[in-house]
Design an enzyme around this catalytic site. Sequence first.
Site, PDB file in Angstrom:
ATOM      1  N   HIS A  14       0.968  -1.183  -0.057  1.00 57.71           N
ATOM      2  CA  HIS A  14      -0.062   0.201  -0.017  1.00 57.71           C
ATOM      3  C   HIS A  14       0.652   1.142   0.010  1.00 57.71           C
ATOM      4  CE1 HIS A  14      -3.024   2.712   2.215  1.00 57.71           C
ATOM      5  NE2 HIS A  14      -3.768   2.697   0.819  1.00 57.71           N
ATOM      6  N   ARG A  15       0.926   2.016  -1.116  1.00 58.70           N
ATOM      7  CA  ARG A  15       1.588   3.202  -1.494  1.00 58.70           C
ATOM      8  C   ARG A  15       2.994   2.875  -1.063  1.00 58.70           C
ATOM      9  NH1 ARG A  15      -1.853   6.989   3.015  1.00 58.70           N
ATOM     10  NH2 ARG A  15      -3.839   5.995   2.518  1.00 58.70           N
ATOM     11  N   GLU A  41       0.369  -0.724  -5.065  1.00 62.60           N
ATOM     12  CA  GLU A  41      -0.682   0.237  -4.930  1.00 62.60           C
ATOM     13  C   GLU A  41      -0.183   1.767  -4.739  1.00 62.60           C
ATOM     14  OE1 GLU A  41      -4.079   2.830  -2.996  1.00 62.60           O
ATOM     15  OE2 GLU A  41      -2.036   2.510  -2.454  1.00 62.60           O
ATOM     16  N   ASP A 239       0.151  -1.435   4.636  1.00 64.59           N
ATOM     17  CA  ASP A 239       1.105  -0.860   4.910  1.00 64.59           C
ATOM     18  C   ASP A 239       2.505  -1.544   5.476  1.00 64.59           C
ATOM     19  OD1 ASP A 239      -0.441   1.534   4.298  1.00 64.59           O
ATOM     20  OD2 ASP A 239      -0.902   1.882   6.404  1.00 64.59           O
TER      21      ASP A 239
END
Length: 250
Positions: A14-15, A41, A239
Amino acid sequence: MNLNNKNSIIKVAHRGVSSLIPENTIASYKYALTLNIDMLEIDIHRTKDNKLVVMHDATTERTTLQKGVIKELTYEELLKYDVGIWKGEEFKGERIPLFKDVLSLVKSTNVVLLIEVKKPERYIGIEKEVLEEIKESGIDENKIIIQSFNRESVKRFRALNETIELGVLLKKKHQFIRKDTIRQISKYAQYLNPNYKIASKSFIDNVHYYNMKTLPYTVNDEASMKKLIELNVDGIISDYPQNLIKLLEE
């Protein structure tokens, strides 16, 4: 934990690896690509001078500690903003990436790029621009998934491109989404990705009934990861992809 399902879980960073390195930065993506992830992502906005940039918020304050609105600034102006230092001095100098630079970074890897278009209602015509940059990059379209909370935007992507996989994101307020609504979404999307707190067994079963996949977000603790794997999700957005990988390898 369901060992059979465990081996097929899609691992989504995520990111980037935002638990360790400033989110949505080239440094974060490069680190993520060293891990055994399946998807990366990212989030997309558009600048005043029509550049597609990678950032989660529509404003700059949280991750640059300076005020600014992306759509009101040119990319040259945005380059003055440091998106690393808020996470620590060792990350000083990180800049807001261009979408095309992230496409270039991922192009030669085996990782799928999961692209969230943020607030597309603010950026008229952004669907066409995103697809044009994807085409210009030369990346294999099979390595692209585009998603948004805005279902009308996702429909526009489908009207413009019949082959790229698409996803619809769901917030907690959509906890009681009807089976017929899921059926309608399945006509134009291949993924239905909810806030993990609403990913019940019945929801996941209904998504699978209509031949879609589900990647709940943002799952950061081991207990929730285990629960979702047991519920037969297709993948997990986290994350902490490094922890998810470790869990799946146990």
